[in-house]
Enzyme design. Structure first.
Site, PDB file in Angstrom:
ATOM      1  N   HIS A  94       0.828  -1.208   0.000  1.00 15.23           N
ATOM      2  CA  HIS A  94       0.000   0.000   0.000  1.00 15.23           C
ATOM      3  C   HIS A  94       0.862   1.257   0.000  1.00 15.23           C
ATOM      4  O   HIS A  94       1.587   1.528   0.942  1.00 15.23           O
ATOM      5  CB  HIS A  94      -0.912   0.013   1.226  1.00 15.23           C
ATOM      6  CG  HIS A  94      -2.051   0.971   1.113  1.00 15.23           C
ATOM      7  ND1 HIS A  94      -3.255   0.635   0.530  1.00 15.23           N
ATOM      8  CD2 HIS A  94      -2.174   2.271   1.482  1.00 15.23           C
ATOM      9  CE1 HIS A  94      -4.070   1.684   0.569  1.00 15.23           C
ATOM     10  NE2 HIS A  94      -3.421   2.685   1.146  1.00 15.23           N
ATOM     11  N   ASP A  96       0.282   5.502  -1.253  1.00 13.23           N
ATOM     12  CA  ASP A  96      -0.723   6.469  -1.701  1.00 13.23           C
ATOM     13  C   ASP A  96      -0.154   7.588  -2.569  1.00 13.23           C
ATOM     14  O   ASP A  96      -0.741   8.671  -2.640  1.00 13.23           O
ATOM     15  CB  ASP A  96      -1.415   7.094  -0.488  1.00 13.23           C
ATOM     16  CG  ASP A  96      -2.473   6.196   0.117  1.00 13.23           C
ATOM     17  OD1 ASP A  96      -3.492   5.965  -0.539  1.00 13.23           O
ATOM     18  OD2 ASP A  96      -2.262   5.710   1.241  1.00 13.23           O
ATOM     19  N   GLU A 205      -8.966   1.753  -2.541  1.00  8.96           N
ATOM     20  CA  GLU A 205      -9.016   1.764  -1.075  1.00  8.96           C
ATOM     21  C   GLU A 205     -10.398   2.144  -0.555  1.00  8.96           C
ATOM     22  O   GLU A 205     -10.577   3.162   0.111  1.00  8.96           O
ATOM     23  CB  GLU A 205      -7.949   2.702  -0.510  1.00  8.96           C
ATOM     24  CG  GLU A 205      -7.733   2.498   0.981  1.00  8.96           C
ATOM     25  CD  GLU A 205      -6.642   3.384   1.542  1.00  8.96           C
ATOM     26  OE1 GLU A 205      -6.336   3.250   2.740  1.00  8.96           O
ATOM     27  OE2 GLU A 205      -6.079   4.211   0.794  1.00  8.96           O
ATOM     28  N   HIS A 232     -13.498   1.918   3.530  1.00  5.87           N
ATOM     29  CA  HIS A 232     -12.482   2.823   4.072  1.00  5.87           C
ATOM     30  C   HIS A 232     -13.055   3.341   5.386  1.00  5.87           C
ATOM     31  O   HIS A 232     -13.608   2.545   6.159  1.00  5.87           O
ATOM     32  CB  HIS A 232     -12.135   3.941   3.088  1.00  5.87           C
ATOM     33  CG  HIS A 232     -10.887   4.674   3.484  1.00  5.87           C
ATOM     34  ND1 HIS A 232     -10.902   5.942   4.032  1.00  5.87           N
ATOM     35  CD2 HIS A 232      -9.582   4.295   3.466  1.00  5.87           C
ATOM     36  CE1 HIS A 232      -9.668   6.324   4.320  1.00  5.87           C
ATOM     37  NE2 HIS A 232      -8.838   5.340   3.985  1.00  5.87           N
ATOM     38  N   HIS A 276      -9.145  -1.739   7.173  1.00  4.90           N
ATOM     39  CA  HIS A 276     -10.180  -0.713   7.384  1.00  4.90           C
ATOM     40  C   HIS A 276     -11.545  -1.285   7.765  1.00  4.90           C
ATOM     41  O   HIS A 276     -12.394  -0.524   8.222  1.00  4.90           O
ATOM     42  CB  HIS A 276     -10.348   0.200   6.163  1.00  4.90           C
ATOM     43  CG  HIS A 276      -9.305   1.253   6.041  1.00  4.90           C
ATOM     44  ND1 HIS A 276      -9.278   2.386   6.826  1.00  4.90           N
ATOM     45  CD2 HIS A 276      -8.226   1.351   5.215  1.00  4.90           C
ATOM     46  CE1 HIS A 276      -8.245   3.137   6.497  1.00  4.90           C
ATOM     47  NE2 HIS A 276      -7.580   2.524   5.512  1.00  4.90           N
ATOM     48  N   HIS A 297      -2.677  -3.211   4.671  1.00  8.10           N
ATOM     49  CA  HIS A 297      -1.894  -2.382   5.596  1.00  8.10           C
ATOM     50  C   HIS A 297      -2.570  -2.375   6.972  1.00  8.10           C
ATOM     51  O   HIS A 297      -3.358  -1.500   7.278  1.00  8.10           O
ATOM     52  CB  HIS A 297      -1.690  -0.962   5.066  1.00  8.10           C
ATOM     53  CG  HIS A 297      -2.930  -0.204   4.716  1.00  8.10           C
ATOM     54  ND1 HIS A 297      -3.893  -0.676   3.866  1.00  8.10           N
ATOM     55  CD2 HIS A 297      -3.356   1.036   5.096  1.00  8.10           C
ATOM     56  CE1 HIS A 297      -4.857   0.219   3.749  1.00  8.10           C
ATOM     57  NE2 HIS A 297      -4.564   1.265   4.497  1.00  8.10           N
ATOM     58  N   ASP A 368       1.812   2.052   3.809  1.00 13.93           N
ATOM     59  CA  ASP A 368       0.954   3.240   3.790  1.00 13.93           C
ATOM     60  C   ASP A 368       1.775   4.510   3.620  1.00 13.93           C
ATOM     61  O   ASP A 368       1.349   5.600   3.984  1.00 13.93           O
ATOM     62  CB  ASP A 368       0.075   3.347   5.036  1.00 13.93           C
ATOM     63  CG  ASP A 368      -1.165   4.214   4.798  1.00 13.93           C
ATOM     64  OD1 ASP A 368      -1.505   4.461   3.629  1.00 13.93           O
ATOM     65  OD2 ASP A 368      -1.794   4.648   5.773  1.00 13.93           O
TER      66      ASP A 368
END
Length: 486
Positions: A94, A96, A205, A232, A276, A297, A368
């Site tokens: 993961h 971003d 995500e 999420h 999540h 993650h 992350d």
């Protein structure tokens, strides 16, 4: 070969040999070495083996043997790490970076403002990925939950924005063909690594990003996304989010449409990501999943009791499922008290706990980076992955365990997900057509060319329009803005 016959027998043999020679037989031209004792014969027979064993014993504390490579000191963790990551891809679950491209550049990557091959601020650039020996990356095409949506059916631009994130991710991958290679299969990820490129995959995500539609899941798969995080930080039409439970809401687990979404994702070969989601959602999904699941993650709840982390009972179920929990680097998930003091050692603690409960076969790495603003001391950016591997080795992880953690586990699980999808499709199972129960559909026109009997009557009852769009044409056959019947 050493002969151990007694001396008297040897003398007799010599006497027989002399008699044969005297009788005209040609004499034997050989040198015979006779041992006089059993013990000396044993030592002589195995002296080279004993020497080799003794040498290896003396060498053991100081050298580590690698096939085809020179021996190294087993405490030389940097060299061991280098050798492992040269032959096994380190795949991060993961990152971003696409979100940063959106909020900083509005997805404009050709105007020269950013060069990802140069050292940038933040957590991620290609230069530091190379320094960190990254072998593969799942890029997150994240879009916020829409706070204006009070209901799953409320209008939103989230699906549009997700398509834009897939677009910019594919474009920045294509912009760096010497470093990055887009991949949508596990085999491609291995091939990219062997060619010296960083395999680049796409993950969505949050289930809110498909608009509560299973048909949208299929289209996201066709566009190249290979995992969807089921939620999420908001509930959606599929499941309950961790954030809902953290705020005191009920843990409703997997919703009715969520069961159908999991069924379809397994049929497609789309990886189900359970980071999540609420703890009950984790359990519900694992009870029906037909393929391994992934936590892209997340940490270990028993180490840090944050609801974003995975409880031990779930870890044990993941072991049976064949899934992978990819350890996260987010401070507040690692250390709920004084998160600013979280360090690389806390990440190691989480990894070892996941491995202890679930096995080294179901642990991975999911940083992350470029998403979380706060990362642990010692893991400041993507160049620091080797430091994590070295510390794991120092704490006792073997090279084979590191290979599993770095990339073999996620590639194995992904391959199994793909294989399971092939098996399901081979049975003739059709795509899922279920929709959210509160879905509102277009009503059509009263005089539409209906295919079935009774459809017109139902449309009229539902309030179907009398006429199609008339483009402001008046009675004289001209466009006239004054005409209100459009």
């Amino acid at each position: 070969m050493t002969d151990t016959k007694p001396a008297a027998e040897s003398a007799s043999s010599r006497s027989e040999g002399q008699q044969s020679s005297q009788q005209g037989a040609p004499p034997e031209q050989s040198l015979i070495v006779r041992s006089q004792t059993q013990n000396s014969g044993f030592l002589s027979r195995f002296r080279y083996h004993l020497f080799a064993a003794g040498f290896a014993f003396l060498l053991g504390p100081f050298a580590f043997l690698w096939p085809g490579q020179s021996p190294i000191d087993p405490t030389n963790y940097a060299e061991r790490t280098r050798r492992v990551l040269q032959t096994t891809p380190l795949i991060d679950g993961h990152n971003d970076l696409p979100w940063q491209l959106r909020i900083e550049l509005h997805n404009r990557i050709y105007d020269g403002r950013v060069d990802l091959t140069k050292r940038l601020l933040g957590h991620t650039d290609i230069q530091r990925m190379r320094a960190g020996m990254v072998g593969g990356q799942f890029w997150s095409v994240y879009i916020h939950c829409d706070t204006q949506q009070q209901h799953f059916e409320d209008p939103s631009w989230v699906v549009r924005d997700t398509l834009e994130q897939i677009d910019v991710t594919r474009r920045f991958i294509d912009e760096h063909p010497q470093h990055l290679q887009y991949c949508d299969t596990a085999a491609c990820a291995r091939k990219a690594f062997k060619s010296g490129r960083i395999s680049s995959m796409i993950g969505i995500e949050g289930g809110h990003q498909v608009g509560g539609s299973i048909a949208s899941i299929r289209q996201m798969y066709n566009l190249g996304a290979r995992y969807i995080t089921l939620t999420h930080n908001c509930d959606n039409a599929f499941a309950t989010s961790t954030s809902t439970v953290a705020a005191g809401g009920p843990d409703g687990g997997l919703f009715k449409l969520g069961y159908e979404a999991i069924k379809e994702m397994n049929r497609l070969g789309m990886i189900v990501d359970l980071s999540h989601v609420s703890h009950q959602t984790m359990r519900d999904v694992l009870s029906v999943a037909r393929a391994p699941v992934v936590f892209s993650h997340s940490g270990a709840y028993s180490v840090t009791p944050h609801l974003r982390n995975v409880p031990d009972d779930v870890l044990r179920t993941v072991k049976r499922n064949g899934g992978v929990v990819m350890a996260v680097f987010v401070n507040r998930f690692l250390k709920m008290v004084d998160p600013d003091q979280a360090t690389i050692h806390d990440v190691v603690d989480h990894i070892f706990h996941i491995a202890e409960v679930c096995g080294w076969e179901c642990v991975g790495i999911g940083s992350d980076f470029s998403g979380t603003p706060y990362v642990p001391i010692g893991l400041e950016d993507v160049s620091k992955f080797p430091d994590l591997i070295q510390l794991l080795m120092e704490r006792g992880a073997t090279d084979e365990q590191i290979r599993l953690l770095a990339g073999e586990n996620i590639l194995r699980a992904w391959s199994q997900i793909e294989q399971r999808a092939h098996e399901i499709q081979a049975t003739g199972e059709k795509p899922v057509e279920e929709e959210y129960e509160g879905r509102q559909w277009h009503k059509g026109l009263k005089d539409a060319p209906w295919m079935l009997r009774g459809s017109r009557e139902k449309a009229i009852e539902a309030g179907a329009a009398d006429k199609p769009y008339m483009f402001n044409v008046d009675g004289s056959g001209k466009h006239n803005p004054a005409v209100k019947e459009v």
